[in-house]
Motif scaffolding. Structure first.
Motif, PDB file in Angstrom:
ATOM      1  N   GLU A  12       0.937  -1.283   0.165  1.00 49.47           N
ATOM      2  CA  GLU A  12       0.292   0.080  -0.236  1.00 49.47           C
ATOM      3  C   GLU A  12       0.824   1.561  -0.194  1.00 49.47           C
ATOM      4  O   GLU A  12       1.448   1.246   1.020  1.00 49.47           O
ATOM      5  CB  GLU A  12      -0.755  -0.092   0.942  1.00 49.47           C
ATOM      6  CG  GLU A  12      -1.778  -0.750   0.885  1.00 49.47           C
ATOM      7  CD  GLU A  12      -3.328  -0.112   0.443  1.00 49.47           C
ATOM      8  OE1 GLU A  12      -3.217   0.981   0.409  1.00 49.47           O
ATOM      9  OE2 GLU A  12      -4.276  -1.114   1.437  1.00 49.47           O
ATOM     10  N   GLU A  14       0.251   4.717  -0.337  1.00 50.72           N
ATOM     11  CA  GLU A  14       0.537   5.514   0.538  1.00 50.72           C
ATOM     12  C   GLU A  14       0.791   5.338   1.863  1.00 50.72           C
ATOM     13  O   GLU A  14       0.850   5.985   2.866  1.00 50.72           O
ATOM     14  CB  GLU A  14      -1.778   5.890  -0.162  1.00 50.72           C
ATOM     15  CG  GLU A  14      -0.965   7.056  -1.768  1.00 50.72           C
ATOM     16  CD  GLU A  14      -3.180   7.268  -1.411  1.00 50.72           C
ATOM     17  OE1 GLU A  14      -3.613   6.387  -0.834  1.00 50.72           O
ATOM     18  OE2 GLU A  14      -3.394   7.565  -2.882  1.00 50.72           O
ATOM     19  N   MET A  15       0.650   4.519   2.599  1.00 46.58           N
ATOM     20  CA  MET A  15       0.537   4.294   4.028  1.00 46.58           C
ATOM     21  C   MET A  15       2.047   4.367   3.746  1.00 46.58           C
ATOM     22  O   MET A  15       2.685   4.700   4.973  1.00 46.58           O
ATOM     23  CB  MET A  15      -0.434   2.501   3.971  1.00 46.58           C
ATOM     24  CG  MET A  15       0.119   2.479   5.592  1.00 46.58           C
ATOM     25  SD  MET A  15      -1.824   3.201   5.874  1.00 46.58           S
ATOM     26  CE  MET A  15      -1.050   3.444   8.099  1.00 46.58           C
ATOM     27  N   MET A  18       3.210   7.716   4.501  1.00 45.33           N
ATOM     28  CA  MET A  18       2.670   7.854   5.750  1.00 45.33           C
ATOM     29  C   MET A  18       3.430   7.709   7.108  1.00 45.33           C
ATOM     30  O   MET A  18       4.853   8.328   7.685  1.00 45.33           O
ATOM     31  CB  MET A  18       1.076   7.655   6.044  1.00 45.33           C
ATOM     32  CG  MET A  18      -0.142   7.790   5.152  1.00 45.33           C
ATOM     33  SD  MET A  18      -0.056  10.812   5.619  1.00 45.33           S
ATOM     34  CE  MET A  18       0.500  10.071   3.216  1.00 45.33           C
ATOM     35  N   GLU A  19       3.872   6.096   6.808  1.00 49.76           N
ATOM     36  CA  GLU A  19       4.179   5.951   8.507  1.00 49.76           C
ATOM     37  C   GLU A  19       5.884   6.319   7.731  1.00 49.76           C
ATOM     38  O   GLU A  19       6.748   6.256   8.466  1.00 49.76           O
ATOM     39  CB  GLU A  19       4.947   3.942   7.454  1.00 49.76           C
ATOM     40  CG  GLU A  19       3.490   3.297   8.301  1.00 49.76           C
ATOM     41  CD  GLU A  19       3.630   2.368   7.558  1.00 49.76           C
ATOM     42  OE1 GLU A  19       2.191   0.819   8.281  1.00 49.76           O
ATOM     43  OE2 GLU A  19       4.445   1.148   7.560  1.00 49.76           O
TER      44      GLU A  19
END
Lengths: 128, 371
Positions: A12, A14-15, A18-19
């Motif tokens: 993922e 996009e995840m 962010m992480e």
């Protein structure tokens, strides 16, 4: 002091983005891979200080990636946190069998995960 | 096989009995019946009915089981094989369980041998076959529902995780400073993301329970620690409302073999409800261990439940009363999920309540879970 390096293996994107932002802001250098095979290769090349490893991955699932790394004395000491989703029926026995150090369920509490990452890196044997 | 199960077609019956007298009585009874037509074969033991050459040839198995207690282990084995044939027990001794309990054990019905009569036996066989078909239809629907919920859950939770992390990054000032109003708005966003997440988790849990697909991962856990963790989670909310959550335990440590995550899930619903529906007073949790069982009782001084609503309390999508101070109502799945989890652990859950005075939700778990 050199920054500690964390490898995120998750499809993922996009995840991962962010992480990566959160980990960078917390002082870590972040490496990423988007499938199991690339994740395994990168872990073997880069020998990060910790791996955040999603279970459901293309090409090779997280359990297998974990098992391969932990079986190898060159990479076996790298702490691995398995990341699972609630509907995937995570199997803690299998997680232990493949040598995972911890597991978290998505969506996880970022601060709790950061605390666990810090703890596992601190406890891991120093690299030669 | 489907056509054979219609009333006007012959029903294929396998009688599992080593008693020639019983075989003769059953064959005679079914041959005398004019309403339905039966083809009867026999074998000596129920185990033979599981074997490959018998599989799917019959609509119903009549098993000379003697008593429900003696049938125990064989019934469990039969149920585990998920056979498509209906099962009717022929007993010497009246069963001590209700029809529903017998159905849960794996048999569609039972009949005392001394009551064997053509019309009764015939009717029982036809109803058992019909009941089996309906049960299987429901099981298939429950499986379908679970798959649907899983798919939806993943499609909601994956982007929800990204939204949660995005909001958290701004809220935690990782991307720069924020003012008080922005912090407040972001806190509200985070809280409601968690709310959506909880709804999805509850839907997945209840679907798994109903499809009998919630597998417990049991390990040795300390129930006192789990309750303490739950108390910690809900203490801020209780404190904001001005009342304490007390924990009283008969022992410092109460060990049990249980699925830690699932038990925490059940406790979270029970304690969460107690806090949600209490305006003033207290919420008290008592843990006791006797030799044979462990009991956990969550008592609140909240709204209580009316007699009219008590029978529905553990049902799905049941919402009663208003939440003091307003706020989330929830979907009414929490207690149904808690009940399912406790029963899967071999326990029982119950509720006592007085409208306007408060409620006590308590569950017990058999101490045989330990070790």
């Amino acid at each position: 002091m050199d920054k500690k390096r964390i490898l995120i293996v998750d499809d993922e994107k996009e995840m991962v983005e962010m992480e990566a932002m959160r980990l960078s802001a917390s002082g870590y250098e972040v490496l990423v891979a988007y499938d199991g095979e690339s994740g395994l290769e990168m872990a073997q090349c880069e020998k990060p200080d910790l791996i955040l490893l999603d279970i459901m991955l293309p090409k090779m699932d997280g359990y297998l990636v974990c098992a391969k790394l932990k079986r190898d004395s060159r990479y076996g000491k790298i702490p691995i946190i398995l990341v699972t989703a609630i509907d995937q029926n995570y199997d803690p026995d299998l997680g232990k069998k493949v040598g995972a150090d911890f597991y978290v369920m998505k969506p996880f509490e970022p601060k709790l995960l950061l605390a666990k990452i810090k703890e596992l890196i601190r406890k891991a044997p120093r690299k030669s | 096989m489907e056509e054979a199960s219609k009333k006007t077609s012959s029903l294929k019956v396998l009688l599992a009995s080593g008693d020639p007298a019983l075989v003769s009585i059953v064959k005679k009874s079914l041959s005398e019946e004019t309403g339905s037509s039966f083809i009867v074969e026999t074998c000596a033991h129920l185990q033979q009915a599981s074997e490959a050459d018998f599989a799917k040839r019959f609509d119903v198995i009549l098993w000379d089981a003697v008593s429900l207690e003696k049938a125990g282990a064989s019934l469990i084995e039969w149920r585990s094989k998920k056979k498509s044939e209906a099962l009717v027990l022929l007993l010497d001794v009246p069963p001590k369980k209700s029809p529903d309990e017998i159905s849960e054990e794996g048999a569609e019905d039972c009949l005392l041998k001394k009551d064997l009569a053509p019309a009764l036996l015939s009717r029982m066989i036809v109803y058992a076959v019909e009941r089996k078909r309906v049960t299987e239809k429901f099981a298939a629907l429950a499986d379908l529902e679970l798959e649907f919920v899983r798919m939806i859950s993943h499609e909601i939770r994956a982007p929800l995780g990204i939204v949660k992390e995005s909001v958290s990054l701004v809220h935690d000032k990782i991307l720069g400073k924020t003012n008080e109003k922005q912090q407040h708005v972001l806190s509200i966003a985070k809280k409601n993301i968690n709310r959506i997440d909880q709804v999805v988790m509850n839907l997945v849990s209840i679907s798994k329970i109903e499809a009998h697909k919630m597998d417990l991962k049991k390990e040795r856990v300390d129930l006192v620690e789990l309750v303490k963790k739950t108390v910690l989670d809900f203490s801020p909310r209780a404190a904001a409302l001005g009342f304490p959550i007390k924990l009283i335990s008969s022992k410092e440590k109460i060990e049990i073999m249980a699925d830690k995550q699932r038990l925490l899930e059940a406790l979270s619903h029970l304690v969460g409800n107690a806090v949600k529906f209490t305006e003033k007073g207290s919420v008290e949790i008592r843990l006791t261990e006797t030799g044979s069982k462990i009991e956990c009782a969550i008592q609140d001084t909240g709204l209580g439940i009316s007699d009219e609503n008590k029978p529905k309390i553990f049902g799905k999508f049941q919402q009663f009363g208003w939440v003091p101070g307003g706020g989330e109502k929830g979907m009414g799945l929490g207690l149904a999920v808690s009940k399912g989890i406790i029963e899967l652990h071999g326990g029982k859950i119950k509720m006592e309540s007085h409208l306007g005075q408060g409620s006590t939700f308590s569950f017990e778990l058999p101490a045989e879970n330990y070790g």
